[in-house]
Scaffold this motif. Structure first.
Motif, PDB file in Angstrom:
ATOM      1  N   SER A  96      44.689  41.077  38.571  1.00 46.55           N
ATOM      2  CA  SER A  96      45.150  42.180  39.006  1.00 46.55           C
ATOM      3  C   SER A  96      44.510  43.049  39.546  1.00 46.55           C
ATOM      4  O   SER A  96      42.908  42.601  39.767  1.00 46.55           O
ATOM      5  CB  SER A  96      45.349  43.530  38.006  1.00 46.55           C
ATOM      6  N   THR A  97      44.100  43.266  40.944  1.00 48.81           N
ATOM      7  CA  THR A  97      43.175  44.422  41.794  1.00 48.81           C
ATOM      8  C   THR A  97      43.982  45.474  42.384  1.00 48.81           C
ATOM      9  O   THR A  97      44.794  45.987  42.023  1.00 48.81           O
ATOM     10  CB  THR A  97      43.128  43.661  42.680  1.00 48.81           C
ATOM     11  N   ASP A 120      38.010  46.527  41.872  1.00 48.39           N
ATOM     12  CA  ASP A 120      38.068  46.089  40.716  1.00 48.39           C
ATOM     13  C   ASP A 120      38.803  45.138  40.477  1.00 48.39           C
ATOM     14  O   ASP A 120      40.121  45.294  40.683  1.00 48.39           O
ATOM     15  CB  ASP A 120      38.510  46.976  39.755  1.00 48.39           C
ATOM     16  N   ILE A 121      38.912  44.228  40.364  1.00 49.63           N
ATOM     17  CA  ILE A 121      39.986  42.584  40.008  1.00 49.63           C
ATOM     18  C   ILE A 121      40.043  42.035  38.790  1.00 49.63           C
ATOM     19  O   ILE A 121      38.393  42.477  38.235  1.00 49.63           O
ATOM     20  CB  ILE A 121      39.202  41.797  40.965  1.00 49.63           C
ATOM     21  N   THR A 122      40.063  41.979  38.230  1.00 46.29           N
ATOM     22  CA  THR A 122      40.239  41.318  36.570  1.00 46.29           C
ATOM     23  C   THR A 122      40.720  40.121  37.179  1.00 46.29           C
ATOM     24  O   THR A 122      41.768  39.217  37.512  1.00 46.29           O
ATOM     25  CB  THR A 122      41.829  42.136  35.649  1.00 46.29           C
ATOM     26  N   GLU A 154      39.139  36.538  29.469  1.00 47.28           N
ATOM     27  CA  GLU A 154      39.781  37.776  30.590  1.00 47.28           C
ATOM     28  C   GLU A 154      38.542  38.233  31.124  1.00 47.28           C
ATOM     29  O   GLU A 154      37.456  38.254  30.722  1.00 47.28           O
ATOM     30  CB  GLU A 154      40.228  39.154  30.028  1.00 47.28           C
ATOM     31  N   SER A 208      36.493  40.654  34.173  1.00 44.78           N
ATOM     32  CA  SER A 208      36.447  41.730  34.976  1.00 44.78           C
ATOM     33  C   SER A 208      35.313  41.588  36.314  1.00 44.78           C
ATOM     34  O   SER A 208      34.380  41.378  35.448  1.00 44.78           O
ATOM     35  CB  SER A 208      36.924  43.391  34.302  1.00 44.78           C
ATOM     36  N   ARG A 217      34.175  43.804  39.106  1.00 44.03           N
ATOM     37  CA  ARG A 217      33.756  45.079  40.723  1.00 44.03           C
ATOM     38  C   ARG A 217      32.799  44.423  42.396  1.00 44.03           C
ATOM     39  O   ARG A 217      31.867  44.018  41.381  1.00 44.03           O
ATOM     40  CB  ARG A 217      33.003  45.741  40.072  1.00 44.03           C
TER      41      ARG A 217
END
Ligand code: ATP
Ligand code: MG
Length: 726
Positions: free
Chosen positions: A28-29, A38-40, A48, A50, A52
Motif C-alpha cells: 500500500s502507499t 508512506d509505502i508498505t 513487511e 514500511s 517513509r
C-alpha cells in the motif's frame, strides 16, 4: 505520477545478506498533503517493510528506495540497456537467467559482456562462423562473432582501423575470447581454417603466434591454469581486398619475478616444463637436462602438473608454431639452450663465509655453474667473481667490495630474469619481422587489433606489477568512460535534452597521481637512479611529497605508512607494499654482467642480450603500433660491448608508461569495440554463478558505471509503444 511508480502490486528488489537480492512488492502507499509518502512492502520472506519518503525522492530515484523489478518479458533481454528499470539487481537477474540458459553473451549498450562457462560449448565452429559472417548485430544472438563481424564490416565500409578491447580479471576468458576472434578473422574471408601441419599461409602464421606467446608468456597461477603474464596488442593487417596480409604485435610488461620464484601451487612459464618433458634424448644430454623438474630451484614449487595438460605434446606444438613463423630449428635449439642455461643458473649455490657475510660461489666444483656457463658461453670464474663482488669506481680508482649472500643471489636471479625477458622480446621482434615484413606493410590498408590486457588487480599483497597493471586500467577506464559519455551526450543532444547535470566519475586525479610530473612513477624513477636508493627511502619520499591537497583524495593515509602506500582507484582502494619496488623497477643487471652477456661466446645470447638492453632505448625496438616503420633486425649486428649499451638506463615503469601512452594514442586513432569478460565463480566450476562476484566485476569493468551514466537523467526508459500500452 511520482507516487504511481510505487503503487499496489509494484514489484521491487530488496537487499538480502544470503542471496544478494530478493524480490518483494508494494502492499500500500499513502501520499500526505506535505508531499511525504508512506509505502508498505512485503518481501519474498513474507516480511513487511514500511518506509517513509517524499515525492521528490521518488521522482529522483533516491538510493534509499528499493529498486524496481522489470516485467517478466524482460528477464532475458539481449541488451541490458533495453531494461525499462536499469538497476543492479535487475541486471544481475538478467545475467543469471541468460547464463542458466547457456547464453554466455549479453550486450550492455556498446559493450559485449561475456561470462566464462568453464565448460566446452559448441558455439565457435566453422558453421557458426559462417552463420555470423556478413550479418548484423540485431539478426543473431549476441556473440563474440557479432563484435568481430562489426569490426570487420566497419573496417571495410569506413576504411578505418579497428580495435577490440578485451578486458576482465584473471581467468575471466580474455585470451580464449581473443583467440576466437582471431580465428574468426582468419577464416571469415577464406572460408575455413584447417589445422594442417604443413600449411604456412599467412592466416596460419598469425594464429601460430598464440601457442608461442602462451608457451613463453603464460603460466599456471592460483587463479588460472593458463594465465597470461603479459599484455598483448595484436594488429591483424588487411589489404584492400580485406584479406589478411600479416600482423603486428606489441607486448607489455612480462612478469619477471616468476622466473626465480613462484607461489605455492603456481608454476614458472609453461616452456620450461615443456622443455624438460619434451626434448629428445640427444638434446637432453646436450643441455644436461633432467626430466624431473623438481631438481631445479626455479621450478621447484609444489605444482608441477596441470590437469589435462601434456607438456611434452605442447612442446611439439610450440616447436611447430615457431617453424610456422619462420624461426628455424637451429634457432629453436639456440633458444632452448639458453632456457636450459637459465635452469642451471638457478641451481648455482651461493653461500657465505663462516666468519663473515661475504658471499661465495665455488667456481671450481659447482657443477651447475659449469653447466650454466658452458651453455651461456661465459667464463665461470668471471661470472662467480662478478656475482660475489661488486666493482666500485670511486673517482677513477677501482676497487671491489663483497656482496652479501642475499645480494649475490639477487644478482644471479636478476641475470636469469634478464635473459628470459630478452628471449621473450626477441621472439616478439622476430615474429614481427616475418609477419609485418616490407611486403605485408606495403599491402596493408587497414587493421583490426585485439587488446588482451590484464584487468584490475587487488590482492592481499600488491606489488609493483599490480601497480603497473592498475595504472593501465585507469588509462583504459578513462578512455572508455569518455567514449561512452560522448555517445550518450550525442544521443541527448539529438533528443534536445539537457544533459549538463549528468556526472560521471572522472579518474584524472588518480592518473595525475601516478604519471604526473611529480607523481609516483617520477619519484620512483628518481629513487631508482640513486645508488643509495632503497625501498625505505622511496616510501619516505612518496609520503613526504604526495601528501598534498591535490593528491589527498587519491593518495590516502595508510595504516602501515612506512611499508605500503594506498591509491584510491576507480575500482577500489589498493594498498601497494613497497617491498621490491626499486629492484623491480630497475630491472637490469650490473654493468659487469652486462659486459659478460654482450661478450659471450654464444652468439645467440649476444643477439638476445642486445634486444634486451635496447628495449626502451632503441626507438626501433618499440615502434608505435600502427606506424609502418620497419623493425630493426638485430641479427647482423656485432655485439656492441659495454659502450654501446651504456647511458641512461630506462626503468621498467618508464618503459611501461611510454608504451602505454603510445598504445593510448594508437587506440585513439581507431574505432573501438569493447568486450568485458566475467569470471562467474572462483573455483572454475562449470556453470557456477556467484552473484556478488559477478556484480563486483561488472562494477570494476565499468559496465555499471556506464549504466549509471545512461540512467542518470533517465532512470527509466520506455519506448513510446510500451508507454502508451501501459
Ligand atoms: P589471465 O588474465 O589470467 O590471462 P584470461 O582472462 O586470459 O586470464 P583465459 O585464459 O582466457 O583467461 O581463460 C581461463 C580458462 O577459462 C580457460 O583456460 C578455459 O578453461 C576457460 N574458458 C575461458 N573462456 C572460455 C569459453 N569461451 N568457453 C569455454 N571455456 C572457457
Ligand atoms: Mg590471458
Amino acid at each position: 505520477m511520482a507516487a504511481s511508480i510505487y503503487s499496489k502490486g509494484t514489484k521491487v528488489w530488496f537487499e538480502d545478506k544470503e542471496r544478494g537480492w530478493i524480490s518483494g512488492e508494494v502492499l500500500s502507499t499513502s501520499v500526505h498533503p506535505d508531499e511525504s509518502v508512506d509505502i508498505t512492502f512485503i518481501n519474498e520472506r513474507q516480511r513487511e517493510i514500511s518506509l517513509r519518503t517524499t515525492l521528490k525522492d521518488i521522482t529522483n530515484n533516491a538510493r534509499n528506495l528499493p529498486p524496481l523489478c522489470n516485467a517478466q518479458e524482460y528477464e532475458q533481454v539481449d541488451d541490458l540497456t533495453h531494461l525499462p528499470h536499469l538497476n543492479e539487481p535487475s541486471i544481475l537477474q538478467v545475467m543469471l537467467n541468460r547464463y542458466s540458459q547457456q547464453q554466455l553473451y549479453t550486450y550492455s549498450g556498446i559493450v559485449l559482456v561475456a561470462v566464462n562457462p568453464f565448460a566446452d560449448v559448441p558455439i565457435y565452429g566453422q558453421d557458426v562462423i559462417q552463420t555470423y559472417a556478413g550479418r548484423n548485430r540485431d539478426e543473431l544472438r549476441p556473440h563474440l562473432f557479432t563484435i568481430a563481424e562489426e569490426a570487420y564490416g566497419a573496417m571495410q565500409s569506413d576504411s578505418q582501423n579497428q580495435t577490440i578491447i578485451v578486458s576482465g580479471e584473471s581467468g575471466a576468458g580474455k585470451t580464449e575470447s581473443a583467440k576466437y576472434i582471431m580465428r574468426y578473422m582468419a577464416s571469415v574471408k577464406s572460408g575455413s581454417i584447417h589445422d594442417t601441419a604443413t600449411s604456412t599461409s599467412v592466416e596460419h602464421q598469425v594464429l601460430a603466434t598464440n601457442p608461442i606467446l602462451e608457451a613463453f608468456g603464460n603460466a599456471k597461477t592460483s587463479r588460472n591454469d593458463n594465465s597470461s603474464r603479459f599484455g598483448k596488442y595484436i594488429q591483424i593487417l588487411f589489404d584492400d581486398q580485406s584479406s589478411i596480409v600479416g600482423a603486428r604485435i606489441r607486448t607489455y610488461l612480462l612478469e619477471r619475478s616468476r622466473i626465480s620464484f613462484q607461489q605455492r601451487s603456481e608454476r614458472n612459464y609453461h616452456i620450461f616444463y615443456q622443455l624438460c618433458e619434451g626434448v629428445s634424448s640427444e638434446e637432453r644430454a646436450n643441455f644436461g637436462l633432467d626430466a624431473d623438474t623438481t631438481g631445479y630451484r626455479y621450478l621447484s614449487s609444489s605444482s608441477i602438473k596441470i590437469d589435462n595438460v601434456d607438456d611434452a605434446t605442447n612442446f611439439s606444438a610450440t616447436r611447430q608454431a615457431l617453424s610456422v613463423v619462420g624461426i628455424d630449428e637451429e634457432k629453436q635449439l639456440a633458444i632452448f639452450r639458453l632456457l636450459a642455461g637459465i635452469l642451471h643458473l638457478g641451481n648455482i649455490e651461493v653461500t657465505h663465509r663462516r666468519d663473515a657475510k661475504d658471499s661465495i660461489i665455488d667456481d671450481k666444483n659447482d657443477a651447475a655453474l659449469q653447466k650454466a656457463m658452458e651453455l651461456l658461453g661465459i667464463d665461470p670464474v668471471e661470472f662467480a667473481k662478478c656475482t660475489t663482488k661488486k666493482l666500485i669506481d670511486a673517482r677513477g680508482e677501482k676497487f671491489s667490495s663483497a656482496r652479501t649472500m642475499d645480494q649475490a643471489i639477487g644478482v644471479r636471479d636478476g641475470v636469469a630474469k634478464f635473459i628470459y625477458s630478452s628471449i621473450f622480446d626477441w621472439l616478439v621482434l622476430r615474429i614481427n619481422e616475418s609477419l609485418s615484413a616490407d611486403e605485408a606493410v606495403q599491402r596493408e590498408k587497414s587493421f583490426i587489433a585485439v587488446l588482451d590486457i590484464y584487468g584490475f588487480e587487488h590482492f592481499q599483497t600488491n606489488s609493483f606489477e599490480q601497480f603497473c597493471i592498475n595504472y593501465a586500467n585507469e588509462k583504459l577506464q578513462q578512455q572508455f568512460i569518455s567514449h561512452v559519455f560522448k555517445l550518450e551526450q550525442a544521443e541527448y543532444a539529438e533528443e534536445a535534452i539537457d544533459w549538463t547535470t549528468i556526472e560521471f566519475s572522472d579518474n584524472q586525479p588518480c592518473i595525475n597521481l601516478i604519471e604526473g610530473k611529480l607523481g609516483i612513477i617520477a619519484l620512483l624513477d628518481e629513487e631508482s637512479r640513486l645508488a643509495t636508493g632503497t625501498d625505505e627511502s622511496l616510501i619516505d619520499k612518496l609520503n613526504s611529497q604526495l601528501k598534498t591537497p591535490e593528491h589527498k583524495p587519491v593518495f590516502k593515509d595508510h595504516l602501515h605508512g612506512n611499508e605500503a602506500f594506498l591509491v584510491a582507484h576507480y575500482a577500489g582502494d589498493v594498498s601497494y607494499n613497497i617491498d621490491g619496488f626499486l629492484e623491480k623497477n630497475r630491472g637490469t643487471v650490473p654493468d659487469e654482467h652486462k659486459f659478460l652477456l654482450t661478450n659471450s661466446t654464444n652468439s645467440f645470447l649476444r643477439e638476445v642480450a642486445e634486444v634486451g638492453f635496447n628495449v626502451g632505448v632503441d626507438p626501433h625496438l618499440h615502434t608505435a603500433p600502427g606506424s609502418p616503420t620497419k623493425l630493426v633486425s638485430p641479427k647482423n649486428h656485432v655485439a656492441p660491448g659495454l659502450k654501446a649499451v651504456s647511458g641512461r638506463k630506462p626503468t621498467q615503469a618508464s618503459i611501461f608508461k611510454s608504451s602505454l601512452l603510445t598504445l593510448m594514442d594508437a587506440l585513439q586513432k581507431t574505432e573501438i569495440h569493447y568486450i568485458r569478460c566475467i569470471k562467474p565463480n572462483e573455483s572454475k566450476r562449470p556453470w557456477g554463478f556467484d552473484s556478488p562476484l559477478v556484480l563486483a566485476q561488472l562494477r570494476a569493468c565499468g559496465v555499471l558505471e556506464t549504466i549509471r551514466i545512461t540512467s542518470a537523467g533517465y532512470p527509466t526508459r520506455w519506448t513510446y509503444e510500451d508507454f502508451a500500452a501501459r
